[in-house]
Write a protein that holds these residues in place. Sequence first.
Motif, PDB file in Angstrom:
ATOM      1  N   ASP A 119     -15.201  19.576 -17.845  1.00  0.00           N
ATOM      2  CA  ASP A 119     -16.203  19.763 -18.902  1.00  0.00           C
ATOM      3  C   ASP A 119     -16.939  21.074 -18.650  1.00  0.00           C
ATOM      4  O   ASP A 119     -17.755  21.169 -17.734  1.00  0.00           O
ATOM      5  N   GLU A 120     -16.610  22.092 -19.439  1.00  0.00           N
ATOM      6  CA  GLU A 120     -17.181  23.426 -19.224  1.00  0.00           C
ATOM      7  C   GLU A 120     -18.694  23.437 -19.423  1.00  0.00           C
ATOM      8  O   GLU A 120     -19.410  24.179 -18.752  1.00  0.00           O
ATOM      9  N   GLU A 121     -19.187  22.637 -20.349  1.00  0.00           N
ATOM     10  CA  GLU A 121     -20.632  22.601 -20.621  1.00  0.00           C
ATOM     11  C   GLU A 121     -21.413  22.057 -19.439  1.00  0.00           C
ATOM     12  O   GLU A 121     -22.503  22.526 -19.128  1.00  0.00           O
ATOM     13  N   GLU A 122     -20.855  21.047 -18.787  1.00  0.00           N
ATOM     14  CA  GLU A 122     -21.590  20.338 -17.732  1.00  0.00           C
ATOM     15  C   GLU A 122     -21.151  20.739 -16.324  1.00  0.00           C
ATOM     16  O   GLU A 122     -21.753  20.302 -15.350  1.00  0.00           O
ATOM     17  N   ASP A 123     -20.085  21.541 -16.209  1.00  0.00           N
ATOM     18  CA  ASP A 123     -19.517  21.923 -14.911  1.00  0.00           C
ATOM     19  C   ASP A 123     -19.214  20.689 -14.064  1.00  0.00           C
ATOM     20  O   ASP A 123     -19.553  20.603 -12.888  1.00  0.00           O
ATOM     21  N   ASP A 124     -18.593  19.706 -14.706  1.00  0.00           N
ATOM     22  CA  ASP A 124     -18.109  18.537 -13.974  1.00  0.00           C
ATOM     23  C   ASP A 124     -16.852  18.042 -14.684  1.00  0.00           C
ATOM     24  O   ASP A 124     -16.345  18.701 -15.585  1.00  0.00           O
ATOM     25  N   TYR A 125     -16.352  16.904 -14.248  1.00  0.00           N
ATOM     26  CA  TYR A 125     -15.122  16.362 -14.817  1.00  0.00           C
ATOM     27  C   TYR A 125     -15.420  15.054 -15.536  1.00  0.00           C
ATOM     28  O   TYR A 125     -16.140  14.197 -15.009  1.00  0.00           O
ATOM     29  N   LEU A 126     -14.862  14.927 -16.718  1.00  0.00           N
ATOM     30  CA  LEU A 126     -14.915  13.675 -17.455  1.00  0.00           C
ATOM     31  C   LEU A 126     -13.671  12.879 -17.069  1.00  0.00           C
ATOM     32  O   LEU A 126     -12.547  13.341 -17.263  1.00  0.00           O
ATOM     33  N   SER A 147     -16.625   8.231 -17.127  1.00  0.00           N
ATOM     34  CA  SER A 147     -17.588   8.501 -16.069  1.00  0.00           C
ATOM     35  C   SER A 147     -17.484   9.985 -15.738  1.00  0.00           C
ATOM     36  O   SER A 147     -16.475  10.620 -16.032  1.00  0.00           O
ATOM     37  N   LYS A 148     -18.530  10.537 -15.125  1.00  0.00           N
ATOM     38  CA  LYS A 148     -18.502  11.946 -14.725  1.00  0.00           C
ATOM     39  C   LYS A 148     -18.442  12.051 -13.204  1.00  0.00           C
ATOM     40  O   LYS A 148     -18.986  11.211 -12.487  1.00  0.00           O
ATOM     41  N   THR A 149     -17.772  13.101 -12.724  1.00  0.00           N
ATOM     42  CA  THR A 149     -17.724  13.346 -11.278  1.00  0.00           C
ATOM     43  C   THR A 149     -17.584  14.840 -11.036  1.00  0.00           C
ATOM     44  O   THR A 149     -17.107  15.584 -11.903  1.00  0.00           O
ATOM     45  N   ARG A 150     -17.992  15.278  -9.855  1.00  0.00           N
ATOM     46  CA  ARG A 150     -17.740  16.661  -9.436  1.00  0.00           C
ATOM     47  C   ARG A 150     -16.746  16.717  -8.288  1.00  0.00           C
ATOM     48  O   ARG A 150     -16.147  17.757  -8.042  1.00  0.00           O
ATOM     49  N   THR A 193     -20.549   8.788 -11.866  1.00  0.00           N
ATOM     50  CA  THR A 193     -21.688   8.228 -12.593  1.00  0.00           C
ATOM     51  C   THR A 193     -21.317   6.844 -13.119  1.00  0.00           C
ATOM     52  O   THR A 193     -20.132   6.532 -13.268  1.00  0.00           O
ATOM     53  N   PRO A 194     -22.317   5.997 -13.413  1.00  0.00           N
ATOM     54  CA  PRO A 194     -21.991   4.689 -13.991  1.00  0.00           C
ATOM     55  C   PRO A 194     -21.177   4.866 -15.270  1.00  0.00           C
ATOM     56  O   PRO A 194     -21.444   5.758 -16.072  1.00  0.00           O
ATOM     57  N   SER A 195     -20.184   4.009 -15.435  1.00  0.00           N
ATOM     58  CA  SER A 195     -19.279   4.168 -16.581  1.00  0.00           C
ATOM     59  C   SER A 195     -19.984   3.819 -17.884  1.00  0.00           C
ATOM     60  O   SER A 195     -20.892   2.978 -17.921  1.00  0.00           O
ATOM     61  N   GLU A 196     -19.538   4.474 -18.946  1.00  0.00           N
ATOM     62  CA  GLU A 196     -20.059   4.217 -20.284  1.00  0.00           C
ATOM     63  C   GLU A 196     -18.894   4.081 -21.251  1.00  0.00           C
ATOM     64  O   GLU A 196     -17.821   4.646 -21.030  1.00  0.00           O
ATOM     65  N   LEU A 197     -19.121   3.332 -22.325  1.00  0.00           N
ATOM     66  CA  LEU A 197     -18.113   3.208 -23.370  1.00  0.00           C
ATOM     67  C   LEU A 197     -17.913   4.586 -24.014  1.00  0.00           C
ATOM     68  O   LEU A 197     -18.873   5.231 -24.417  1.00  0.00           O
TER      69      LEU A 197
END
Length: 315
Positions: free
Chosen positions: A133-140, A162-165, A171-175
Amino acid sequence: MENTKEPFYGYLFAHFIGEQEDGEQIYFALSQDGLHWQDLHQNQPVLRSTIGEKGVRDPYLLRSNDGNKFYLMATDLSIYHRGGWQESQATVTGSHSLIIWESSDLINWSEPRMVEVAPKETGCAWAPEAIYDEEEDDYLVFWASSIVASNGKEKGLHIYASKTRDFRTFTPSELYITRGEHRTIIDTTIMKAGGMYYRASGDGQITIESSERLMGEWKIISTLESLGLGLTGKDVEGPEFFKFNGEEKWGLLVDQYGTNRGYLPLVTTNIGDTTGKCWRKPAADEYSFGRLKKRHGTVMPVTKSEYDAILAKWG
């Protein structure tokens, strides 16, 4: 962008082969053109999961944004060890974890590790993928989990994220995607092309959606049936996007589970095309997936030095 100092030269395919002893492990194949594949390691697994269910399916291979690492994620599931699909109850009692390996060179891999991602109330975590994710500098990171509908009887599969670096803490998972509580959506794959994100999912069709942002609003633009390709969710599953090296051309691999014929590559010069004019189903003599039946896998571009090293190690 996938950052390498060298231009891309070929492709690495990671996959499993089916519900048999050793079939639900990680197999590798190589290709120079993305359409003709050579099986590696004398048709034996390259990586084995010795943890969780001691079997993995639906692998996804990702090059880190800085180009220094590779992550391989897979579903923690062995239908073979569960006694076959009829006995398995896999969507009810499935693992909530993903199995993850990492490597700096595609040759030397870490031991597998389990990372729990699915919400407690769900029944499984299937077919994981990830995208930077370029906007957040993490991975979806996203996958399919089952959940019982509010009537307490029916069950649908939905895409959670969830997001991770670092692929260790999440991060806690979301729908992330649902088609309604009674319906199923599974096997999502996402590709960025021409400034837009595109995702293909199995939801009764193979449905393609577009968005300007990974976490933004998405709209349905086509299905493989509406594009005139004559394929519905009864025919194919496990869609997988990849880009052909050095040209504005993309592949969408689909698994012909309905006829048990293995993978079919679809080729397009514009994923966003809704008319079907830019899409093509290659003739049977234009591609070859090798001797092993390839089930729900992942294709990643590799450089010449990476290709040569993989071939030297497992060819």
